[in-house]
Design an enzyme around this catalytic site. Sequence first.
Site, PDB file in Angstrom:
ATOM      1  CB  ILE A  19     -21.197  19.687 -11.228  1.00  0.00           C
ATOM      2  CG1 ILE A  19     -19.809  20.196 -11.428  1.00  0.00           C
ATOM      3  CG2 ILE A  19     -21.358  19.405  -9.534  1.00  0.00           C
ATOM      4  CD1 ILE A  19     -19.205  21.261 -10.577  1.00  0.00           C
ATOM      5  CE1 TYR A 149     -20.372  31.178  -9.132  1.00  0.00           C
ATOM      6  CE2 TYR A 149     -18.155  31.220  -8.383  1.00  0.00           C
ATOM      7  CZ  TYR A 149     -19.337  30.514  -8.805  1.00  0.00           C
ATOM      8  OH  TYR A 149     -19.175  29.105  -8.736  1.00  0.00           O
TER       9      TYR A 149
END
Length: 258
Positions: A19, A149
């Site tokens: 990304i 996370y």
Amino acid sequence: MKIDLNGKTALVTGSTEGIGFAIAQGLHAAGAEVIVNGRTEQKTQAAAAKLGGSARGLAADIGSAEGCAALIAAEPHIDILVNNAGIYQPADFFDADDAMWDLHWQVNVMAGMRLSRAYLPGMADRGWGRVIFLASESAFNLPVEMLHYGVSKTADVALARGLAKRMAGSGVTVNSVLPGPTFTEGAAAMLQEAVTASGKSFEEVGVDFVTTHRPSSILRRPATPEEVANMVVFAASPQASATTGAALRVDGGVVDSL
């Protein structure tokens, strides 16, 4: 709509692949002078060379205060900051020790905080700037297989919102972008075992993953890095001047809310 970022300097952290690289490509195509960042000199310079033109590479491990300080010293003036660098590592809550939590916190949260703290005053002085945090749909759909996370990504959304309020009226916007499952190199590596075992293509296994593990997805497939990058480039543009403090979703509808 034609996005023109000529005359703007953009730093995209963690942008040697995936990304991050797609974001760097999008900003570069819009005319920005892009600084590619990665942890190793070789990968960083290779990614910058792939972009070509005015793009340049700056290797720094921003998972530490020292790494952030080195990057800031080398590039003290930025118009667009994309806090993309991030890590994820599946582990059950009871197996994730303090070191794992701290590593995710340092890379996923503190790096963006430190860079924002350094660059936002200069943006405010110039009356224009863009800061974008790459969060995740996991900020809202906390994944039980890696709570460390998810919590770090929730913090990114909160930090972006808080900074947007802090910069109110300055001409500087701060937003977070929330990708869902995305077909990056990291995702491909994670799915390799399933590809080998099933004989299916990566694309087919990606669809299987989404339908099994993100059943609320409306898109029903992983996004591409370019699809996520498109949202980031818009948020970085002059056209997005009234968009700030937002959590911009590119999650394929995974987050089941209005």
